[in-house]
Design a protein around this motif. Structure first.
Motif, PDB file in Angstrom:
ATOM      1  N   TYR A  30       0.844  -1.195   0.000  1.00 40.24           N
ATOM      2  CA  TYR A  30       0.000   0.000   0.000  1.00 40.24           C
ATOM      3  C   TYR A  30       0.877   1.241   0.000  1.00 40.24           C
ATOM      4  CZ  TYR A  30      -2.907   3.698   1.887  1.00 40.24           C
ATOM      5  OH  TYR A  30      -3.539   4.890   2.078  1.00 40.24           O
ATOM      6  N   SER A  32       0.656   5.415   0.540  1.00 38.43           N
ATOM      7  CA  SER A  32      -0.270   6.422   1.068  1.00 38.43           C
ATOM      8  C   SER A  32      -0.462   7.558   0.069  1.00 38.43           C
ATOM      9  CB  SER A  32       0.227   6.950   2.400  1.00 38.43           C
ATOM     10  OG  SER A  32       1.478   7.550   2.224  1.00 38.43           O
ATOM     11  N   ARG A 121      -7.345   3.240   1.629  1.00 35.84           N
ATOM     12  CA  ARG A 121      -6.583   3.161   2.884  1.00 35.84           C
ATOM     13  C   ARG A 121      -6.932   1.829   3.537  1.00 35.84           C
ATOM     14  NH1 ARG A 121      -7.388   9.284   3.369  1.00 35.84           N
ATOM     15  NH2 ARG A 121      -5.367   9.860   2.530  1.00 35.84           N
TER      16      ARG A 121
END
Ligand code: HEC
Length: 154
Positions: A30, A32, A121
């Motif tokens: 992931y 951000s 997220r």
């Protein structure tokens, strides 16, 4: 080569291998992102998208599967869903930053949306299959590739 440097080399090879494998798998890392005025201006991870690859991601049923819900200007004889608006000409209606946010997390625009958040997220992901938990559906590179392709649709 002594034992220690042999150990170092094998560790490095191992990490590099994992990174390469992780790039395209659903288990991608992931990255951000920041929203400003309903747009993500900065490319995820500072990566550069490749439009041609993005077209493949968008039409792949195991990746973006965008055509399940959107009409797309693909030359092949595809069957499209119509849950979402056609994406033909999207770049003349929206900025690249806004397109990026649509693909990353459409729930910013519509909390009730049926469109999956492709790089949401991790704390916002609920009820996802175990293999995907804490993992985005599309890697940062795949997101940037899709955005690069959509940016050409004027
Ligand atoms: C399950 C259906 C579904 C899938 C799969 C889906 N979308 Fe969507 N998308 C929607 C819907 C519905 C909307 C309209 C807004 C809303 O209801 O959230 C939308 C809106 C959008 C918008 C904004 C369009 C506009 O004119 O404002 C973009 C851009 C977009 N989607 C891109 C994509 C891309 C790229 C993919 C594949 C990576 C994708 N979508 C996959 C359902 C889907």
């Amino acid at each position: 080569m002594n034992r220690f440097s042999l150990f170092l080399v094998s560790m490095l090879t191992l990490t590099a291998g994992q990174r390469a494998a992780g790039d395209d798998a659903p288990g991608a890392a992931y990255f951000s992102w920041q929203v400003k005025n309903f747009a993500i201006e900065q490319p995820l991870g500072g990566l550069k998208g490749v439009a041609k690859r993005g077209m493949a991601v968008a039409s792949d049923g195991h990746l973006g599967n965008c055509l399940a819900c959107h009409q797309l200007p693909l030359s092949r004889d595809e069957v499209f869903g119509d849950l979402g608006p056609p994406l033909t000409g999207i770049a003349s209606r929206q900025s690249v930053g806004a397109i990026r946010l649509h693909v990353v997390d459409q729930s910013y625009f519509n909390p009730e949306t049926v469109m999956p958040g492709f790089h949401r997220r991790p704390e916002k992901l609920h009820r996802v299959a175990k293999a995907y938990r804490g993992r985005p559906f599309l890697s940062a590179q795949q997101i940037e590739d899709v955005v690069a392709w959509l940016a050409t649709l004027k």
